[in-house]
Design a protein around this motif. Structure first.
Motif, mmCIF file in Angstrom:
data_model
loop_
_atom_site.group_PDB
_atom_site.id
_atom_site.type_symbol
_atom_site.label_atom_id
_atom_site.label_comp_id
_atom_site.label_asym_id
_atom_site.label_seq_id
_atom_site.Cartn_x
_atom_site.Cartn_y
_atom_site.Cartn_z
ATOM 1 N N UNK A 39 0.825 -1.202 0.000
ATOM 2 C CA UNK A 39 0.000 0.000 0.000
ATOM 3 C C UNK A 39 0.863 1.258 0.000
ATOM 4 N N UNK A 40 1.803 1.347 -0.921
ATOM 5 C CA UNK A 40 2.654 2.520 -1.101
ATOM 6 C C UNK A 40 3.300 2.935 0.209
ATOM 7 N N UNK A 41 4.181 2.100 0.769
ATOM 8 C CA UNK A 41 4.762 2.418 2.074
ATOM 9 C C UNK A 41 5.552 3.726 2.096
ATOM 10 N N UNK A 42 6.302 4.012 1.040
ATOM 11 C CA UNK A 42 7.084 5.251 0.999
ATOM 12 C C UNK A 42 6.146 6.458 1.013
ATOM 13 N N UNK A 43 5.113 6.408 0.195
ATOM 14 C CA UNK A 43 4.157 7.512 0.157
ATOM 15 C C UNK A 43 3.433 7.694 1.476
ATOM 16 N N UNK A 44 3.083 6.587 2.126
ATOM 17 C CA UNK A 44 2.372 6.685 3.401
ATOM 18 C C UNK A 44 3.255 7.313 4.479
ATOM 19 N N UNK A 45 4.507 6.940 4.496
ATOM 20 C CA UNK A 45 5.409 7.497 5.507
ATOM 21 C C UNK A 45 5.628 8.985 5.251
ATOM 22 N N UNK A 46 5.808 9.367 4.006
ATOM 23 C CA UNK A 46 5.994 10.783 3.692
ATOM 24 C C UNK A 46 4.758 11.597 4.063
#
Length: 279
Positions: A39-46
């Motif tokens: 689920x788009x981990x990089x996008x979620x963290x940003x």
């Protein structure tokens, strides 16, 4: 990005690593698992903005992903390793599986199985799947399905792997603690070329393996495409991609004994240190 899991076995918490700083990801995800990676981990963290900083000093480092659904492995995938094993390079990838419960932290003890006489080390590039993989059209489509990469030690009991009658790879590979993983999961966007990574290993401080993923017979993208033609890879699954020359199987080094210290490293991904202990 670099993800870690910190804490006791079964109670690890997700952490973001940024240089020497560590940040709590518990507000973003309960764990570094297949659902998070899909689920788009990089996008979620940003998107989460400022994260609370945490002190991980003295705490156990777990495997950087929660227990995978599958650990798929490729045998004899480095040209020089095939030569030292006394076999011709395989015409197609050799696939075997390890039990998912072999996956442990990068500094956890590795247990020598009872009755083992040939416990061996294998530094490997682990590929962690981030999107469901099924019937890919070509290897060019493969790397888009990778969540990230990690250091893996595909520990093996060679007598059980190759002993008559015929040998049993899964038997020699699936012993307790036989897959230290980590310390970090490095997201795919930070690895420009998985075929340009240096792999090294040491036993008791003495060099053993020193090679690079450029020596792979079958590259990462090809392996993922090939596997997709007959099995389905799910987010969070781990693919161990083979080991280079320099293992005990070569006959140049002794097999591991209790008290030995094994270190394995991949440039840009991190370094492990495990102590061998009796089961």
């Amino acid at each position: 990005m670099r993800f870690m899991r910190i804490g006791p076995v079964g109670a690890e918490r997700p952490v973001l690593v940024d240089g020497d700083a560590h940040y709590d990801l518990s507000g973003v995800t309960a764990d570094i698992d297949g659902a998070f990676l899909a689920a788009d981990p990089v996008g979620r963290v940003r998107a989460a903005g400022a994260l609370p900083r945490v002190d991980v000093t003295g705490q156990r480092v777990g495997a950087p992903i929660a227990r995978p659904g599958a650990v798929l492995c490729i045998g004899q995938n480095y040209a020089a390793h095939a030569r030292e094993s006394g076999v011709a390079p395989p015409a197609q990838p050799i696939l075997f599986h390890k039990s998912p419960n072999t996956v442990v932290g990068p500094y956890d003890d590795v247990l020598i199985p009872r009755g083992s006489v040939k416990t061996d080390w294998e530094v490997e590039l682990a590929v962690v799947i981030g999107a469901r993989v099924r019937y890919l059209d070509s290897p060019a489509d493969a790397l888009a399905h990778v969540a990230g990469y990690a250091v893996s030690n595909d520990v093996t009991e060679r007598e059980w792997q190759f002993a008559d009658p015929g040998g049993q790879w899964a038997r020699g590979k699936s012993c307790e603690t036989f897959n230290p993983l980590g310390p970090c999961l490095v997201t795919a966007d930070e690895v420009a070329d998985p075929q340009a990574l240096r792999l090294r290993s040491w036993v008791n401080g003495q060099p053993r393996q020193d090679s690079g993923t450029a020596d792979m017979i079958f590259e990462v993208a090809y392996l993922i495409w090939h596997l997709s033609q007959f099995t389905v890879l799910e987010p969070g699954d781990v693919l161990n991609t083979g080991t280079p020359q320099g293992v005990a199987l070569s006959g140049r080094f002794p097999y591991l004994s209790a008290g030995d210290v094994v270190e394995v490293e991949i440039g840009g991904l991190g370094r492990q240190r495990t102590v061998l202990s009796p089961a």
